[in-house]
Design a protein around this motif. Sequence first.
Motif, PDB file in Angstrom:
ATOM      1  N   ASP A 325       0.751  -1.312   0.128  1.00 38.61           N
ATOM      2  CA  ASP A 325       0.006   0.006  -0.004  1.00 38.61           C
ATOM      3  C   ASP A 325       0.784   1.280  -0.048  1.00 38.61           C
ATOM      4  OD1 ASP A 325      -3.125   0.841   0.690  1.00 38.61           O
ATOM      5  OD2 ASP A 325      -1.763   2.276   1.812  1.00 38.61           O
ATOM      6  N   LYS A 326       0.395   2.384  -0.656  1.00 33.72           N
ATOM      7  CA  LYS A 326       1.033   3.859  -0.803  1.00 33.72           C
ATOM      8  C   LYS A 326       1.621   4.238   0.762  1.00 33.72           C
ATOM      9  CE  LYS A 326      -3.042   6.175  -1.265  1.00 33.72           C
ATOM     10  NZ  LYS A 326      -2.858   7.155  -0.038  1.00 33.72           N
ATOM     11  N   ASP A 327       0.509   3.874   1.656  1.00 31.73           N
ATOM     12  CA  ASP A 327       0.865   4.600   2.816  1.00 31.73           C
ATOM     13  C   ASP A 327       1.598   3.552   3.893  1.00 31.73           C
ATOM     14  OD1 ASP A 327      -0.632   6.799   3.031  1.00 31.73           O
ATOM     15  OD2 ASP A 327      -2.615   5.618   3.166  1.00 31.73           O
ATOM     16  N   ASP A 328       2.538   2.393   3.482  1.00 33.56           N
ATOM     17  CA  ASP A 328       3.117   1.562   4.175  1.00 33.56           C
ATOM     18  C   ASP A 328       4.361   2.379   4.757  1.00 33.56           C
ATOM     19  OD1 ASP A 328       4.010  -1.073   5.038  1.00 33.56           O
ATOM     20  OD2 ASP A 328       5.753  -0.874   3.726  1.00 33.56           O
ATOM     21  N   PRO A 329       5.096   3.397   4.052  1.00 35.53           N
ATOM     22  CA  PRO A 329       6.258   3.825   4.927  1.00 35.53           C
ATOM     23  C   PRO A 329       5.634   4.860   5.775  1.00 35.53           C
ATOM     24  CG  PRO A 329       5.755   4.774   2.584  1.00 35.53           C
ATOM     25  CD  PRO A 329       5.019   3.565   2.683  1.00 35.53           C
ATOM     26  N   VAL A 330       4.354   5.315   5.660  1.00 31.34           N
ATOM     27  CA  VAL A 330       3.811   6.220   6.810  1.00 31.34           C
ATOM     28  C   VAL A 330       3.475   5.422   7.921  1.00 31.34           C
ATOM     29  CG1 VAL A 330       2.067   7.655   7.010  1.00 31.34           C
ATOM     30  CG2 VAL A 330       2.449   7.472   4.663  1.00 31.34           C
ATOM     31  N   PHE A 331       3.271   4.141   7.936  1.00 29.22           N
ATOM     32  CA  PHE A 331       3.047   3.482   9.113  1.00 29.22           C
ATOM     33  C   PHE A 331       4.282   3.169   9.613  1.00 29.22           C
ATOM     34  CE2 PHE A 331      -0.872   2.148   7.026  1.00 29.22           C
ATOM     35  CZ  PHE A 331      -1.926   2.274   8.038  1.00 29.22           C
ATOM     36  N   ASP A 332       5.555   3.036   8.974  1.00 33.83           N
ATOM     37  CA  ASP A 332       6.810   2.993   9.769  1.00 33.83           C
ATOM     38  C   ASP A 332       7.165   4.244  10.501  1.00 33.83           C
ATOM     39  OD1 ASP A 332       7.048   0.278   8.713  1.00 33.83           O
ATOM     40  OD2 ASP A 332       8.094   1.063   6.911  1.00 33.83           O
ATOM     41  N   VAL A 333       6.877   5.306   9.924  1.00 38.46           N
ATOM     42  CA  VAL A 333       6.968   6.867  10.448  1.00 38.46           C
ATOM     43  C   VAL A 333       6.286   6.911  11.836  1.00 38.46           C
ATOM     44  CG1 VAL A 333       7.093   9.143  10.238  1.00 38.46           C
ATOM     45  CG2 VAL A 333       8.078   7.659   8.402  1.00 38.46           C
ATOM     46  N   VAL A 334       5.108   6.531  11.719  1.00 41.52           N
ATOM     47  CA  VAL A 334       3.990   6.459  12.847  1.00 41.52           C
ATOM     48  C   VAL A 334       4.609   5.745  13.889  1.00 41.52           C
ATOM     49  CG1 VAL A 334       1.734   5.890  13.667  1.00 41.52           C
ATOM     50  CG2 VAL A 334       2.111   7.075  11.376  1.00 41.52           C
ATOM     51  N   LYS A 415      13.403  10.325  10.268  1.00 38.29           N
ATOM     52  CA  LYS A 415      13.849   9.830   9.168  1.00 38.29           C
ATOM     53  C   LYS A 415      15.456   9.538   9.114  1.00 38.29           C
ATOM     54  CE  LYS A 415      10.351  12.639   6.632  1.00 38.29           C
ATOM     55  NZ  LYS A 415       9.847  13.619   5.486  1.00 38.29           N
ATOM     56  N   THR A 416      16.024  10.411  10.111  1.00 41.13           N
ATOM     57  CA  THR A 416      17.593  10.205  10.111  1.00 41.13           C
ATOM     58  C   THR A 416      17.714   8.835  10.935  1.00 41.13           C
ATOM     59  OG1 THR A 416      17.933  12.598  10.572  1.00 41.13           O
ATOM     60  CG2 THR A 416      19.393  11.199  11.412  1.00 41.13           C
ATOM     61  N   LYS A 417      16.853   8.323  11.807  1.00 41.77           N
ATOM     62  CA  LYS A 417      16.981   7.178  12.548  1.00 41.77           C
ATOM     63  C   LYS A 417      17.043   6.069  11.544  1.00 41.77           C
ATOM     64  CE  LYS A 417      15.583   6.645  16.750  1.00 41.77           C
ATOM     65  NZ  LYS A 417      14.765   6.426  17.845  1.00 41.77           N
ATOM     66  N   THR A 418      15.828   6.178  10.653  1.00 41.57           N
ATOM     67  CA  THR A 418      15.718   4.940   9.835  1.00 41.57           C
ATOM     68  C   THR A 418      16.641   4.787   8.705  1.00 41.57           C
ATOM     69  OG1 THR A 418      13.045   5.587   9.868  1.00 41.57           O
ATOM     70  CG2 THR A 418      13.922   4.464   8.009  1.00 41.57           C
ATOM     71  N   LEU A 449      15.043  -1.773  -1.207  1.00 40.26           N
ATOM     72  CA  LEU A 449      16.003  -1.567  -0.102  1.00 40.26           C
ATOM     73  C   LEU A 449      16.492   0.115   0.059  1.00 40.26           C
ATOM     74  CD1 LEU A 449      17.637  -2.334   2.377  1.00 40.26           C
ATOM     75  CD2 LEU A 449      19.229  -3.162   1.074  1.00 40.26           C
ATOM     76  N   PHE A 450      16.926   0.402  -1.127  1.00 35.60           N
ATOM     77  CA  PHE A 450      17.239   1.972  -1.234  1.00 35.60           C
ATOM     78  C   PHE A 450      16.176   2.877  -1.490  1.00 35.60           C
ATOM     79  CE2 PHE A 450      21.007  -0.795  -1.965  1.00 35.60           C
ATOM     80  CZ  PHE A 450      21.992  -0.131  -1.123  1.00 35.60           C
ATOM     81  N   THR A 451      15.292   2.603  -2.440  1.00 37.59           N
ATOM     82  CA  THR A 451      14.246   3.524  -2.486  1.00 37.59           C
ATOM     83  C   THR A 451      13.134   3.616  -1.316  1.00 37.59           C
ATOM     84  OG1 THR A 451      12.833   1.778  -3.762  1.00 37.59           O
ATOM     85  CG2 THR A 451      14.481   3.045  -5.017  1.00 37.59           C
ATOM     86  N   SER A 452      13.169   2.674  -0.595  1.00 40.56           N
ATOM     87  CA  SER A 452      12.357   2.721   0.383  1.00 40.56           C
ATOM     88  C   SER A 452      12.606   3.914   1.529  1.00 40.56           C
ATOM     89  CB  SER A 452      12.139   1.407   1.413  1.00 40.56           C
ATOM     90  OG  SER A 452      13.365   0.956   1.696  1.00 40.56           O
ATOM     91  N   ILE A 453      13.947   4.250   1.546  1.00 41.85           N
ATOM     92  CA  ILE A 453      14.444   5.308   2.451  1.00 41.85           C
ATOM     93  C   ILE A 453      13.987   6.592   1.624  1.00 41.85           C
ATOM     94  CG2 ILE A 453      16.431   6.664   3.136  1.00 41.85           C
ATOM     95  CD1 ILE A 453      17.932   3.851   3.083  1.00 41.85           C
ATOM     96  N   ASP A 454      13.892   6.728   0.509  1.00 43.16           N
ATOM     97  CA  ASP A 454      13.678   7.860  -0.049  1.00 43.16           C
ATOM     98  C   ASP A 454      11.915   7.839   0.118  1.00 43.16           C
ATOM     99  OD1 ASP A 454      15.955   8.299  -1.400  1.00 43.16           O
ATOM    100  OD2 ASP A 454      15.208   7.410  -2.955  1.00 43.16           O
ATOM    101  N   ASP A 455      11.309   6.826   0.156  1.00 47.10           N
ATOM    102  CA  ASP A 455       9.719   6.906   0.403  1.00 47.10           C
ATOM    103  C   ASP A 455       9.628   7.403   1.840  1.00 47.10           C
ATOM    104  OD1 ASP A 455       9.287   5.730  -1.981  1.00 47.10           O
ATOM    105  OD2 ASP A 455       9.246   3.863  -1.066  1.00 47.10           O
ATOM    106  N   LYS A 458       9.887  11.241   2.004  1.00 44.98           N
ATOM    107  CA  LYS A 458       8.775  11.821   1.435  1.00 44.98           C
ATOM    108  C   LYS A 458       7.593  11.912   2.368  1.00 44.98           C
ATOM    109  CE  LYS A 458      10.093  10.329  -3.208  1.00 44.98           C
ATOM    110  NZ  LYS A 458       9.796   9.349  -4.470  1.00 44.98           N
ATOM    111  N   VAL A 459       7.365  11.243   3.412  1.00 45.80           N
ATOM    112  CA  VAL A 459       6.310  11.288   4.282  1.00 45.80           C
ATOM    113  C   VAL A 459       6.480  12.791   5.139  1.00 45.80           C
ATOM    114  CG1 VAL A 459       5.387  10.380   6.368  1.00 45.80           C
ATOM    115  CG2 VAL A 459       6.401   8.759   4.676  1.00 45.80           C
ATOM    116  N   THR A 460       5.109  13.002   5.236  1.00 49.39           N
ATOM    117  CA  THR A 460       5.073  14.558   5.549  1.00 49.39           C
ATOM    118  C   THR A 460       4.224  14.500   6.928  1.00 49.39           C
ATOM    119  OG1 THR A 460       2.742  15.028   4.291  1.00 49.39           O
ATOM    120  CG2 THR A 460       4.960  15.445   3.135  1.00 49.39           C
ATOM    121  N   ALA A 461       4.100  15.550   7.751  1.00 52.11           N
ATOM    122  CA  ALA A 461       3.188  15.604   8.991  1.00 52.11           C
ATOM    123  C   ALA A 461       1.534  15.400   8.544  1.00 52.11           C
ATOM    124  CB  ALA A 461       3.272  16.762   9.563  1.00 52.11           C
ATOM    125  N   ASP A 462       1.271  15.918   7.232  1.00 50.03           N
ATOM    126  CA  ASP A 462      -0.106  15.716   6.789  1.00 50.03           C
ATOM    127  C   ASP A 462      -0.402  14.157   6.660  1.00 50.03           C
ATOM    128  OD1 ASP A 462      -0.884  18.434   6.897  1.00 50.03           O
ATOM    129  OD2 ASP A 462      -0.006  18.699   4.822  1.00 50.03           O
TER     130      ASP A 462
END
Length: 504
Positions: A325-334, A415-418, A449-455, A458-462
């Motif tokens: 899902d497009k929101d998968d990286p957002v869940f990691d940030v959350v 993001k830095t820790k990730t 593995l690398f592009t997931s860091i870019d994902d 891109k995650v915003t507070a919104d």
Amino acid sequence: MLLLASTLAPAQDLKEFEKRVTEFTLANGMHFIVLERHQAPVVSFHTYVNAGAVDDPEGKTGLAHMFEHMAFKGTETIGSKNWPEEKKAMAAIEEVYDRLDQERRKGPHADAKKIQTLEAEVKEAIEKADSYVVPNLYPTIIEENGGVGLNAGTQLDSTEYFYNLPANRIELWFLMESQRFLRPVFREFYKERDVVAEERRMRVDSSPQGQLLEALTAAAFEAHPYRRPPAGWASDIQSLRVRDAEQFYRTYYVPANITMGIVGDVDPKQARAFAEKYFGRLPAGPLPPLIHTVEPVQDGPRTVQVESPAQPFEIIAYKRPDQYDKDDPVFDVVSSILAGGRTGILYKEMVRDKQIALAAGAEANMPGSKYPNLFVFYAFPSLGHTIQENDKLLGELIERFKNEKVDAEALARVKTKTRASVVRRLDNNSDLAQLLTDYYVAYGDWRKLFTSIDDIDKVTADDVQRVARKYFLDNGRSTGSGFQPAAGNGAPPGQPAAQSGEKQ
């Protein structure tokens, strides 16, 4: 400048990795990812089978886990004192077991004395087969050749095998690993079945946390196989047969469903030649069937409670989409914002400041990630505090998280820790071999593995607020808690004891 460097690093790392990575697929469909790292004369090997506990057939849970235990039992030429005689003895076990199962199927009409006699015959047949076994010869050969880290693991979505060898022993891995896939020998199957059953008793039946996780998962999922325990149900484990394992092997252990990661002091041309020579012998087969069951939409909160003589604890799970899902990286940030160690909101509020919890945290995925799964919160009350207090504060923190946007500093820190956590794992051959296979199987390209860091970048507070508001809802919530019943009651706190004939 530091910020700019951190932004550019993934692209630079990816370009450097691409220069050192060789990929190829054999005619039978088996895929190899080879990464050259010549800093030390060692090589890490990782075999990823795209099948796990979620693929266990109905009524045969625990079967995928059995393969982890059978992994290094040997081959026809390794581990047997006399393979022709051992093979006959193993066949004799199945013949007696068939007669035992046939008698048991008679149910109330079964002859108890006959069952007892057949059980004794099965035991005797197993002992005879075991007498031909040279215990642990397969791992001993690996260790004698400098192998370390020999192990295997069964997850919901995968089964993985791995170890490391000196670079001058690379052909040994190709020989031995291919042999056990080419002609698997289910040696000591029933002995290992008992071990698997004992593991379940230790990790689930004798563990309040294990019991609660199992009960919560079964409540959260009504239809999808994620509801079944990865360890398997006790009764299923005890009924597993060698023919079940053979069928599972034919279905899921086809070359096109297996990915090999090789990282270290290796020549990719030589690795390909060995792969063709040894693994090219494996016959091709169709890919395994897909899981078509879709979990119905949850229409209200669910609650389970498990009696626990230890300290009470609570787990709260919310339905979430799969890893694609497009929101998968957002869940990691959350997850990182809420439970990123001592800087996480849950630790600061519940453990450090209010001191009502010994531990509190969150996990972005449970029990797997290939299919829609769960975002999980957990809390262990500190001495003198209750689940109810923790539940109330946790609920308030979740609501506050949904209503207040995360600040820029916290988002940047996550993001830095990730990025740092990924970089740390890139420094280890074994971790790299695992990551390359994991990402290839999950996304069809190890570069994720690398592009997931870019994902993540891109995650915003919104995005964080939107996902929290969309998924942290009561209708998708399942709650599990352990309780210490009052003396003479046996009911969860706040509930009366069940009366005769009532369900509790």
